[in-house]
Design a protein around this motif. Structure first.
Motif, PDB file in Angstrom:
ATOM      1  N   GLU A  22      -5.255  -4.697  -8.485  1.00  0.00           N
ATOM      2  CA  GLU A  22      -5.657  -4.946  -7.104  1.00  0.00           C
ATOM      3  C   GLU A  22      -4.501  -4.630  -6.174  1.00  0.00           C
ATOM      4  O   GLU A  22      -3.342  -4.688  -6.576  1.00  0.00           O
ATOM      5  N   ARG A  23      -4.840  -4.321  -4.930  1.00  0.00           N
ATOM      6  CA  ARG A  23      -3.797  -4.114  -3.921  1.00  0.00           C
ATOM      7  C   ARG A  23      -4.115  -4.997  -2.720  1.00  0.00           C
ATOM      8  O   ARG A  23      -5.273  -5.288  -2.429  1.00  0.00           O
ATOM      9  N   GLU A  25      -4.429  -5.487   1.105  1.00  0.00           N
ATOM     10  CA  GLU A  25      -4.633  -4.719   2.330  1.00  0.00           C
ATOM     11  C   GLU A  25      -3.865  -5.359   3.486  1.00  0.00           C
ATOM     12  O   GLU A  25      -3.438  -6.514   3.401  1.00  0.00           O
ATOM     13  N   TRP A  30      -7.513  -8.791  -0.899  1.00  0.00           N
ATOM     14  CA  TRP A  30      -7.223  -8.078  -2.135  1.00  0.00           C
ATOM     15  C   TRP A  30      -8.393  -7.160  -2.453  1.00  0.00           C
ATOM     16  O   TRP A  30      -9.543  -7.566  -2.374  1.00  0.00           O
ATOM     17  N   LYS A  47       7.962   1.690  -7.996  1.00  0.00           N
ATOM     18  CA  LYS A  47       7.481   2.776  -7.144  1.00  0.00           C
ATOM     19  C   LYS A  47       8.535   3.870  -7.147  1.00  0.00           C
ATOM     20  O   LYS A  47       9.718   3.604  -6.950  1.00  0.00           O
ATOM     21  N   ILE A  52       3.110   4.687  -8.235  1.00  0.00           N
ATOM     22  CA  ILE A  52       3.506   3.428  -8.857  1.00  0.00           C
ATOM     23  C   ILE A  52       3.459   3.661 -10.363  1.00  0.00           C
ATOM     24  O   ILE A  52       2.418   4.042 -10.905  1.00  0.00           O
ATOM     25  N   TYR A  73       0.079   5.487 -10.922  1.00  0.00           N
ATOM     26  CA  TYR A  73      -1.044   5.334 -10.006  1.00  0.00           C
ATOM     27  C   TYR A  73      -0.774   6.154  -8.762  1.00  0.00           C
ATOM     28  O   TYR A  73       0.287   6.057  -8.150  1.00  0.00           O
ATOM     29  N   HIS A  75      -1.961   6.534  -5.136  1.00  0.00           N
ATOM     30  CA  HIS A  75      -2.736   5.794  -4.138  1.00  0.00           C
ATOM     31  C   HIS A  75      -3.576   6.711  -3.244  1.00  0.00           C
ATOM     32  O   HIS A  75      -4.591   6.284  -2.697  1.00  0.00           O
ATOM     33  N   ASN A  78      -6.592   7.340  -5.705  1.00  0.00           N
ATOM     34  CA  ASN A  78      -7.038   6.165  -6.452  1.00  0.00           C
ATOM     35  C   ASN A  78      -7.217   6.469  -7.941  1.00  0.00           C
ATOM     36  O   ASN A  78      -8.207   6.119  -8.556  1.00  0.00           O
TER      37      ASN A  78
END
Length: 79
Positions: A22-23, A25, A30, A47, A52, A73, A75, A78
């Motif tokens: 989860e990230r 915002e 989340w 990072k 990431i 990851y 971003h 996604n």
């Protein structure tokens, strides 16, 4: 097999290993994003540039519980 307050230790440990990510915002909510390729706990994250990176950790396997996986990851896409 060891017990912890009447519960199986393996169950307690392996039930906490997750592959979801989860990230947070800007609005404080989340949001679930792309999952890890394999569920694990205790991994290292950092990072670097626009990615990431996630490395190592413990996986829910009795014979080989230590992970040698490294993944990143992106971003922007996604993934």
């Amino acid at each position: 097999m060891p017990k912890y307050f009447g519960a199986n230790i393996d169950f307690l440990i392996f039930s906490r290993i997750m592959g979801s990510v989860e990230r947070l915002e800007d609005n404080g909510q989340w949001v679930e994003i792309a999952p890890l390729s394999a569920a694990r706990m205790g991994c290292a994250c950092t990072k670097h540039r626009d990615y990431i990176w996630v490395a190592g950790g413990m996986m829910p396997k009795r014979k080989y519980p230590v992970s040698n996986l490294v993944e990143y990851y992106d971003h922007r896409n996604n993934v």
